[in-house]
Design an enzyme around this catalytic site. Structure first.
Site, PDB file in Angstrom:
ATOM      1  N   PRO A  30       4.287  71.874  67.697  1.00 30.93           N
ATOM      2  CA  PRO A  30       3.871  70.869  68.246  1.00 30.93           C
ATOM      3  C   PRO A  30       4.856  70.314  69.366  1.00 30.93           C
ATOM      4  CG  PRO A  30       5.252  70.158  66.093  1.00 30.93           C
ATOM      5  CD  PRO A  30       5.256  71.911  66.375  1.00 30.93           C
ATOM      6  N   LYS A  31       4.018  69.859  70.408  1.00 34.16           N
ATOM      7  CA  LYS A  31       4.703  69.533  71.697  1.00 34.16           C
ATOM      8  C   LYS A  31       4.904  67.991  71.741  1.00 34.16           C
ATOM      9  CE  LYS A  31       6.170  70.092  75.976  1.00 34.16           C
ATOM     10  NZ  LYS A  31       6.446  68.309  76.148  1.00 34.16           N
ATOM     11  N   PHE A  32       6.096  67.235  72.020  1.00 29.79           N
ATOM     12  CA  PHE A  32       6.232  66.028  72.015  1.00 29.79           C
ATOM     13  C   PHE A  32       6.859  65.759  73.618  1.00 29.79           C
ATOM     14  CE2 PHE A  32       7.088  66.775  67.450  1.00 29.79           C
ATOM     15  CZ  PHE A  32       6.533  65.721  66.879  1.00 29.79           C
ATOM     16  N   GLU A 177       2.154  65.051  72.175  1.00 26.75           N
ATOM     17  CA  GLU A 177       1.411  65.577  73.447  1.00 26.75           C
ATOM     18  C   GLU A 177       0.260  66.562  72.960  1.00 26.75           C
ATOM     19  OE1 GLU A 177       2.173  67.341  77.867  1.00 26.75           O
ATOM     20  OE2 GLU A 177       3.861  66.875  76.559  1.00 26.75           O
TER      21      GLU A 177
END
Length: 300
Positions: A30-32, A177
């Site tokens: 996951p990309k935050f 994101e």
């Protein structure tokens, strides 16, 4: 034991894709929205934090510097600094943290504590791990961070594309994101876009750090995008946005700076405090693509 690597260190990057990559040998993370930071753990409890641009930001994150002293000497981590408010990541808050002066940083750290989502281990025991396969670096990353816990944690990872798709669809409420996709056999290649990134939309949130033109009707905004700390100059604002920007920013100026505008070179701009006003922007897929401001809002 000193790390095998020293700042300034070029970080690995990702290029955007339109659909979720599938196939054997892929890993999904996951990309935050956050602030890209490399952590260097030296001897005698010395810690250095470097932003993506190469700027040293140790003093801006005293809470993370303190936590990083629990890392083994010789470790170098790559990851994302995030601030959680109301159960989701808060880009305005992390940008305010990143822009803090040494005098203000301790108070901000108490009010807006940071977390570090590590996604790669670049060195361990004074050895450069970047030539190793990603899956091997990941194993060592989990082993190093497992005994420590928050605020230093490894990002989740899966090799199941269906799990990754579920993350993509369900974690937006937490500030996701998108996803970063890496090959399991991939070395860490600083300065290259060898990873792939799937975003929910081409629209992103950016922190406004200044403007060009008059305080009443700015011509363009100077922005800091997620995962970066290098100011970029937007396209010229639409007439309605110029009026709104003047109303929001005109009374906040605090000096001047210089930023690079695509096609124009260096331009002077008026600085405003980071994290007070945010911009929703559309950006191309390359680092130096033009950024279009679509709307403004005041940070909550």
């Amino acid at each position: 034991m000193p790390p095998a690597l020293d700042p300034p260190l070029k970080v690995a990057l990702a290029h955007s894709v339109a659909t979720l990559p599938r196939g054997p040998g892929l890993a999904y993370e996951p990309k935050f929205d956050g602030h890209r930071v490399v952590i260097f753990r030296y001897e005698a409890e010395r810690v250095v934090l470097q932003a993506r641009s190469g700027r040293i930001v140790t003093s801006a994150f005293p809470d993370l510097a303190t936590a990083a002293r629990d890392l083994p000497e010789g470790v170098v981590l790559d990851g994302e600094v995030v601030v959680w408010t109301g159960g989701k990541t808060d880009f305005a808050a992390v940008q305010a943290r990143a822009a803090a002066t040494p005098a203000r940083a301790p108070a901000l750290a108490r009010r807006l504590p940071a977390s570090y989502a590590a996604f790669d281990l670049l060195a361990e025991g004074g050895r450069d791990l970047r030539p190793l396969r990603y899956e091997r670096r990941r194993e060592r990353l989990v082993a190093v961070l497992g005994p420590l816990g928050p605020p230093l944690q490894a990002v989740p990872m899966t090799t199941d594309p269906d799990v990754a798709a579920l993350w993509f669809e369900t974690l937006t409420a937490s500030g996701l994101e998108g996803l970063v996709v890496k090959r399991l056999d991939q070395a860490y290649r600083g300065g290259t876009r060898a990873w792939r990134k799937l975003r929910h939309t081409d629209t992103r949130e950016a922190a406004v750090v200044g403007f060009t033109g008059s305080a009443q009707r700015p011509d363009a905004l100077v922005l800091v995008l997620p995962d970066d700390d290098t100011p970029v100059v937007s396209r010229p604002l639409a007439p309605g946005l110029r009026l709104r920007a003047g109303a929001e920013l005109g009374g906040l100026t605090e000096g001047s700076g210089v930023a690079t505008a695509v096609g124009k070179g260096e331009v002077e701009y008026r600085k405003v405090p980071a994290g007070i006003v945010l911009a929703e922007v559309a950006q191309g897929t390359t680092r130096h693509a033009l950024v279009t401001v679509e709307r403004l809002r005041t940070a909550e």
